[in-house]
Scaffold this active site. Structure first.
Site, PDB file in Angstrom:
ATOM      1  CB  THR A 264      37.761  47.399  34.333  1.00 42.80           C
ATOM      2  OG1 THR A 264      37.971  46.107  33.768  1.00 42.80           O
ATOM      3  CG2 THR A 264      38.360  47.419  35.720  1.00 42.80           C
TER       4      THR A 264
ATOM      5  NE  ARG B  99      47.860  30.731  49.589  1.00 39.44           N
ATOM      6  CZ  ARG B  99      47.549  31.186  50.799  1.00 39.44           C
ATOM      7  NH1 ARG B  99      48.152  30.693  51.868  1.00 39.44           N
ATOM      8  NH2 ARG B  99      46.630  32.130  50.942  1.00 39.44           N
TER       9      ARG B  99
ATOM     10  CE  LYS C   3      41.343  44.778  33.603  1.00 43.73           C
ATOM     11  NZ  LYS C   3      40.366  44.338  34.630  1.00 43.73           N
TER      12      LYS C   3
ATOM     13  CB  ALA D 295      36.298  35.777  42.650  1.00 40.81           C
ATOM     14  CD1 TRP D 296      40.442  35.652  36.301  1.00 39.84           C
ATOM     15  CD2 TRP D 296      38.346  34.987  35.943  1.00 39.84           C
ATOM     16  NE1 TRP D 296      40.229  35.605  34.935  1.00 39.84           N
ATOM     17  CE2 TRP D 296      38.947  35.205  34.695  1.00 39.84           C
ATOM     18  CE3 TRP D 296      37.019  34.556  35.979  1.00 39.84           C
ATOM     19  CZ2 TRP D 296      38.282  35.003  33.483  1.00 39.84           C
ATOM     20  CZ3 TRP D 296      36.353  34.349  34.772  1.00 39.84           C
ATOM     21  CH2 TRP D 296      36.977  34.582  33.552  1.00 39.84           C
TER      22      TRP D 296
ATOM     23  N   GLY E 186      44.531  28.001  42.261  1.00 37.67           N
ATOM     24  CA  GLY E 186      44.033  29.219  42.889  1.00 37.67           C
ATOM     25  C   GLY E 186      42.530  29.231  42.933  1.00 37.67           C
TER      26      GLY E 186
ATOM     27  CE  LYS F 276      42.026  40.407  32.876  1.00 37.05           C
ATOM     28  NZ  LYS F 276      40.672  40.947  32.684  1.00 37.05           N
TER      29      LYS F 276
ATOM     30  CB  VAL G 278      43.500  41.333  45.049  1.00 36.29           C
ATOM     31  CG1 VAL G 278      44.591  42.103  44.302  1.00 36.29           C
ATOM     32  CG2 VAL G 278      44.124  40.497  46.156  1.00 36.29           C
TER      33      VAL G 278
END
Length: 340
Positions: free
Chosen positions: A255, A38, A198, A16-17, A13, A110, A286
């Site tokens: 967050t 992908r 969160k 960003a993360w 994937g 998450k 997202v």
């Protein structure tokens, strides 16, 4: 004399993360890191430009970071650690595909998976793994972290959670370094509940800030939100102390207050009069809280756990309450003693 090659970490994937963690791992140099995208066109662009211009513009990839696409099986066959860096909706499919592996697999997403039907409960990542890949050595890497700051090498602390010591050790060995500190924890349920709830609470604090209700109101929401999170976690078998750590209080504060938080921005935009569709579209990324809020609320209701802030966020997102009505609903609750 030949030396064994360092272990290989595969990150599935290139959002960003996933990209940020791949950068951090490659920069550390403890493992050979491959970032799998992908979309072949995206992989080619990232590799050619040596940066992920869509998600992390201006942040260069380390020289040793390999970018790949296409069939993932050959890459996975050489992996010593696999990181699933996709939204929660894709986790089940990846775990089904990876269930034959003997190496540690950890995810970054998450939230609760959306329930397949009204009579089913949405599941956390470790519950999905138990259902579809019970023999796979799994864990989760979570905690207060914005991708941009991790990619820049700014100080960050995360939690590597797994019931298995070898999985926790693999995550620490792959990513612990001078700017990224990895703490081990065996309370997987607690770490995952913190990461899921969160996001929903951050929408509430964004709403509070967008309505200019003040810092007192924000502090109250964060504190009572932490109590909601802890109640749900305890009902799912977590330990209370986990919620005072990085994946609970730490991730909630980041967050709920950080300007880079997409979930907080959703709340702010709703408070300013945008529709949910307009708010989500303007982000370009997202915002997991939007998709998991209803599932969090449903799981809490099935367990008999009171989560008024979460319920107000759900009503707001579904258009049953206006922003000012959501706040009024929370402030109009009957008095009670403080506690969980």
């Amino acid at each position: 004399m030949t030396h064994a090659a360092p272990p290989r970490t595969v990150v599935l994937g290139a959002g960003a993360w996933g990209t940020a963690l791949a950068i951090a791992g490659a920069r550390l140099g403890a493992t050979r890191v491959s970032l799998w995208a992908r979309d072949p066109a995206q992989a080619i662009a990232i590799d050619r430009q040596r940066e992920n211009q869509r998600y992390l513009p201006g942040l260069a990839l380390p020289e040793g970071l390999c970018v790949a696409s296409g069939e993932a099986a050959p890459l996975l066959a050489e992996a010593d650690l696999v990181i699933v860096a996709t939204p929660m909706a894709a986790l089940r499919g990846w775990l089904q595909e990876l269930r034959g592996l003997a190496v540690p697999v950890a995810w970054l997403c998450k939230g609760f998976e959306r329930a397949a039907s009204a009579d089913q409960a949405g599941l956390l990542g470790h519950e999905i793994a138990a259902a579809v890949a019970p023999d796979l050595p799994t864990g989760v890497l979570s905690g207060p972290s914005f991708a941009q700051e991790v990619a820049r090498g700014q100080p960050t602390a995360l939690v590597a959670a797994s019931a298995r010591a070898d999985v926790r050790e693999a995550l620490v060995n792959a990513f612990h370094g001078p700017t990224l500190r990895i703490y081990a924890n065996d309370d997987v349920a607690g770490v995952e509940v913190g990461g899921a709830v969160k996001n929903v609470l951050a929408i509430a604090t964004g709403l509070c800030d967008g309505l200019n209700l003040g810092l007192n109101a924000r502090a109250a929401l964060i504190t009572r939100g932490l109590a909601e999170m802890t109640r749900l976690g305890l009902a799912l078998g977590a330990r209370a102390e986990t919620f005072m750590g990085l994946s609970g209080l730490g991730d909630l504060v980041l967050t709920a207050t950080g300007d880079l938080s997409r979930n907080r921005q959703v709340g702010r935009l709703l408070a300013k009069g945008q529709t949910l569709e307009q708010a989500v579209a303007s982000l370009g990324h997202v915002a997991e809280g939007v998709y998991s809020a209803r599932t969090v609320s449903q799981r809490a209701q099935r367990l008999g756990v009171d989560m008024p802030i979460t319920d107000a966020v759900v009503a707001l997102l579904e258009g049953r309450l206006r922003p000012d009505e959501a706040v009024a609903a929370l402030m109009g609750r009957d008095p009670k003693a403080e506690g969980l």
